[in-house]
Motif scaffolding. Structure first.
Motif, mmCIF file in Angstrom:
data_model
loop_
_atom_site.group_PDB
_atom_site.id
_atom_site.type_symbol
_atom_site.label_atom_id
_atom_site.label_comp_id
_atom_site.label_asym_id
_atom_site.label_seq_id
_atom_site.Cartn_x
_atom_site.Cartn_y
_atom_site.Cartn_z
ATOM 1 N N VAL A 180 0.789 -1.147 0.074
ATOM 2 C CA VAL A 180 0.063 -0.182 0.065
ATOM 3 C C VAL A 180 0.818 1.373 0.065
ATOM 4 C CG1 VAL A 180 -1.736 1.252 1.342
ATOM 5 C CG2 VAL A 180 -1.717 -1.115 1.147
ATOM 6 N N PHE A 181 0.698 1.995 -1.029
ATOM 7 C CA PHE A 181 1.345 3.052 -1.059
ATOM 8 C C PHE A 181 0.782 4.522 -0.426
ATOM 9 C CE2 PHE A 181 2.536 7.220 -3.248
ATOM 10 C CZ PHE A 181 3.848 7.370 -3.080
ATOM 11 N N ARG A 182 1.506 4.869 0.656
ATOM 12 C CA ARG A 182 0.609 6.126 1.416
ATOM 13 C C ARG A 182 1.424 7.375 0.931
ATOM 14 N NH1 ARG A 182 -2.854 4.018 4.885
ATOM 15 N NH2 ARG A 182 -2.628 1.958 5.567
ATOM 16 N N ILE A 183 0.630 8.391 0.373
ATOM 17 C CA ILE A 183 1.042 9.471 -0.118
ATOM 18 C C ILE A 183 1.361 10.487 1.047
ATOM 19 C CG2 ILE A 183 0.359 9.356 -2.385
ATOM 20 C CD1 ILE A 183 -1.901 11.378 -1.617
ATOM 21 N N PRO A 184 2.482 11.040 0.997
ATOM 22 C CA PRO A 184 2.549 12.080 2.254
ATOM 23 C C PRO A 184 1.839 13.501 2.008
ATOM 24 C CG PRO A 184 4.516 12.034 0.659
ATOM 25 C CD PRO A 184 3.599 11.089 0.193
ATOM 26 N N SER A 216 -4.117 11.558 12.441
ATOM 27 C CA SER A 216 -4.520 11.147 10.939
ATOM 28 C C SER A 216 -5.926 10.632 11.166
ATOM 29 C CB SER A 216 -3.808 9.941 10.963
ATOM 30 O OG SER A 216 -3.658 8.927 11.886
ATOM 31 N N ASP A 217 -6.375 10.151 12.260
ATOM 32 C CA ASP A 217 -7.785 9.678 12.494
ATOM 33 C C ASP A 217 -9.051 10.919 12.289
ATOM 34 O OD1 ASP A 217 -7.156 7.016 12.759
ATOM 35 O OD2 ASP A 217 -7.191 7.288 14.887
ATOM 36 N N ASN A 251 -8.831 12.019 8.729
ATOM 37 C CA ASN A 251 -9.607 11.215 7.821
ATOM 38 C C ASN A 251 -10.929 11.228 7.965
ATOM 39 O OD1 ASN A 251 -7.768 9.629 6.018
ATOM 40 N ND2 ASN A 251 -6.959 8.779 8.021
#
Length: 66
Positions: free
Chosen positions: A21-25, A48-49, A52
């Protein structure tokens, strides 16, 4: 740098992970980040929660209008 590199013993795809999974900054404006960090701390949740959750709500609004 060398003028020549020997890749004859190299293995193509050795580190490829199809399920990775690629997580973009994401870089927030300093004031926005400070505000959100304070809100996350006050609520006792991870930054982050919180971000989101805010983005999910924004997506719901966009989908409802569009």
């Amino acid at each position: 740098m060398k003028t020549h590199y020997d890749f004859s013993k190299g293995e193509r795809g050795k580190f490829h992970r199809p399920d990775a999974v690629f997580r973009i900054p994401v870089y927030l404006d300093e004031k926005v980040q400070s505000y959100l960090v304070a809100k996350a701390e006050a609520k006792g949740v991870e930054l982050s929660d919180l971000v989101n959750d805010l983005l999910r709500k924004e997506i719901e609004i966009i989908e409802a209008v569009g």
